[in-house]
Design an enzyme around this catalytic site. Sequence first.
Site, short mmCIF file in Angstrom:
data_model
loop_
_atom_site.label_atom_id
_atom_site.label_comp_id
_atom_site.label_asym_id
_atom_site.label_seq_id
_atom_site.Cartn_x
_atom_site.Cartn_y
_atom_site.Cartn_z
N HIS A 122 0.77 -1.15 0.06
CA HIS A 122 0.14 -0.14 0.15
C HIS A 122 0.89 1.25 0.00
CE1 HIS A 122 -3.08 -2.73 0.65
NE2 HIS A 122 -3.85 -2.00 -0.24
N ARG A 152 -10.83 3.71 -1.45
CA ARG A 152 -10.39 2.90 -0.69
C ARG A 152 -10.83 3.68 1.03
NH1 ARG A 152 -5.86 2.10 -4.07
NH2 ARG A 152 -5.65 -0.23 -4.41
N GLU A 204 -11.26 -10.76 -6.03
CA GLU A 204 -9.53 -10.69 -5.76
C GLU A 204 -9.33 -12.06 -5.30
OE1 GLU A 204 -9.33 -6.96 -3.50
OE2 GLU A 204 -11.16 -7.48 -2.44
N ASN A 242 -4.67 -6.73 -7.69
CA ASN A 242 -3.58 -6.73 -6.66
C ASN A 242 -3.80 -8.26 -5.92
OD1 ASN A 242 -2.97 -4.19 -7.76
ND2 ASN A 242 -3.81 -3.21 -5.95
N ASP A 243 -4.94 -8.26 -5.41
CA ASP A 243 -5.20 -9.50 -4.52
C ASP A 243 -5.11 -10.69 -5.40
OD1 ASP A 243 -4.57 -8.71 -1.68
OD2 ASP A 243 -6.34 -7.31 -1.97
N CYS A 270 -9.90 -2.61 -10.91
CA CYS A 270 -9.46 -1.52 -10.05
C CYS A 270 -7.94 -1.65 -9.46
CB CYS A 270 -10.22 -1.41 -8.91
SG CYS A 270 -10.64 -2.51 -7.99
C1 PEP Z 1 -6.81 -5.08 -5.45
O1 PEP Z 1 -6.48 -5.91 -4.71
O2 PEP Z 1 -6.39 -5.08 -6.70
C2 PEP Z 1 -7.40 -3.78 -4.85
C3 PEP Z 1 -7.66 -2.68 -5.89
O3 PEP Z 1 -7.35 -3.58 -3.60
P1 PEP Z 1 -6.19 -3.12 -2.62
O4 PEP Z 1 -5.11 -2.96 -3.43
O5 PEP Z 1 -6.60 -2.04 -1.86
O6 PEP Z 1 -6.30 -4.48 -1.87
MG MG Z 2 -7.63 -5.91 -2.63
#
Ligand code: PEP
Ligand code: MG
Length: 757
Positions: A361, A468, A606, A629-630, A677
């Site tokens: 993050h 977020r 995710e 991302n996840d 996203c």
């Molecule tokens: C993701 O996981 O792609 C996402 C957008 O959420 P975060 O990065 O806040 O976990």
């Molecule tokens: Mg995520």
Amino acid sequence: MLPELRQLVQSVKQAEDDACALAILVEEIQRIIGTDTCSVFVLNYRTDHFILMATQGLAPEAVGQLQVPSEKGLLGYIYQKQERLRLSHAKKHPAFLAVPDLGEDRCKAYLGVPLIHRRRVVGIIVLQQFGRRQFSKTDEAYMLTLSTQLADYVSGIALAHLLTSKEHQDNTPYYWQGASISLGLCIGTPFIKIPLKELSEIPDRPCEDVSLELRSFRKALIATQKELKQLTKQMSSMLGEQEKGLFEAYEQMIMDQSLVHEIENHIRDGLWAPGALRRVISGLRQQFLAVDDPYIQERTCDLDDLARRLLTHLLSAKKTLQSFPAKGILVANEISAAMLSEVPRTQLVGVISLKGSSTSHAAILARALGVPAVFGLKSATLEEFPSTEIILDGYSGHVIASPDEHIMAHYQNLLKLEKAQAKRLAKSRREPATTLDGHNTSLLLNIGMALDWEMRKDVGAEGVGLYRTEVAFMLQDRFPSEDEQIRIYTQVLNRMKKKTVVIRVLDIGGDKSLPYFPIQDKNPYLGWRGIRVMLDHPDIFLVQLRAMLKANLKSGNLKIALPMIAHVFELDQCLNLYSQAYQEVLEESQMRAVEYPRPEMGIVVEVPSAVYQIRALAKRVDFVSIGTNDLTQYLLAIDRNNEKVSEGFDSLHPAVLQAVRATIDGAKAEGKPVHICGEMAADPFGAALLVAMEVDALSMNSNSLPRVRQMIRAISLMEAKQLLAIALLKENASEVRLYMQQQFERLKLGALIRAGG
Ligand code: PEP
Ligand code: MG
């Protein structure tokens, strides 16, 4: 030849070190083209000489030694013209210059190919034949393709060579390679951030100003004494004799003049105060432990506690005495989102984290702030960082300290080009993200990491695809009340002026925990995270849903997304709670459903199980968002924050591409729109592949959006689909990336991923 070429580029890029990479390069070219010699010259642009870096067929002892002035001979001719040179008899060319002892005398046919990076020749590959054989047009075309693939890489080698060459008298380390986290260049002054942590981890650093350091130490000493007195006073009624004795012992320790003098002496010798404290305390600790008495040994805990208090005051005293530089580069062992949010935004020009990876993050926040960032400088230590200006190249991952005037001039020129490019990109903010053949993809913003900052910029986004909410919660010292949340969400919804805003339900756990709601899981990413926490706490969940619904009463531009859905039953439970919150809001505001239709709700895909159950999930909701991302983290089983395994973390991994495509297809089969996203949407390669999958929208940080728009406007959907078809046949993420890089060069989109392009 194409598969061989790809294989060659890959082996070069994966070689152990630069010398091996160039040795492989010349050996393989010699084999593939069947030439007698192949040599690589790299330009040292400080001395303006080409250096022979590798050869097959010419004198091997000349490697690293032979230097040719950049204006002389055939190399000079190619350098000036910036063009290939193909000759059947090299010696007959007016520019030919014989280099003694190199073994060129027998050579006749010649093919010299410049490696051009960021509009400059960074090196030249030379092929020579002993016989009169003319190099063919096919050879030339092959070498041209190869040179475009490798110019970037060779430029890195040229820079590394330049920085580590003998001409640098100063032997302190001044060049590091890390991972590019946020694109961009900057020149600024490092601001070393030592988090409040264990004393044993404090590094030795020289102090720049002894009297300033002594002052900050004395200030910390007085503050610690005061704190202890205060504590004793506050707690005297509650403390037993034993505890009172403990605080008195602390006070005695801190008043101990020999301890104070010892620390001050280290400072006078040039050590910074936290380092001096560590040295003295650890010496004392050793002495305590050496005494064969359990009571004395246990006193090491008291010593540690006292040292921690002193350190806290010391670092905060330093903070007040030391201000963040006007053009500051924040440097820390491991940058956290909290550290980034503490520094003054207008003065922050770059971020360096010795540890860390691209989807942490902190990395997302650096991109949100639009500052160049390099993470994972494995060989660097905080002690080595100078206090004078350094260069941070967020494109290549280079960090350069003590740059000389040539390097400085080179980067200042690039910075100028970059500013010009940013201006060009900003101008196109009103243009739609439409491909050459008329296919439109909406571009949305990811916000919430640095809200006020992110909302100040107008990059022409069509709405917010991900807000977020965690950061707003992190900034408090307790859960924000319903009214406080209403204020926050109203501000965001109003600022977007009727454009849709997707607010994501609180996603805590993993690497985001709230100071007042700590989650201690052994395996936090697989533990109590996201929707699991919210379903276990309907009290928190309902307040948040109600706050969102109330904030939206006037503006009507809210959509809600649910993070980390892994089971259908979880979604059903969320939908029930949502109905409850909605009914409550209707009742409280005395409205009927027709007057206030229920805002759309979607899920963030995710967790891999959601990919396989996409149809069951999608039919229950209004839209689908994919959190790449996840999704990448869970599909590849790679902790997104662990730099030890971060090399394998890539959302262009063929399995991730397949999963994303399956999710889009599944959601569309249920007639539900899909947007992305995760950070994949902000990566021009990823974005091109997602456009090809006909995703409805891409949501990303404001800094990446103009580049992605430009990419979309310069490509056709048909071309993008061809790229996707081939990318999906690849077996490794590196192959997908390499292929995309080649295709971007072919489509003249390479500038989007380079500095000053
Ligand atoms: C993701 O996981 O792609 C996402 C957008 O959420 P975060 O990065 O806040 O976990
Ligand atoms: Mg995520």
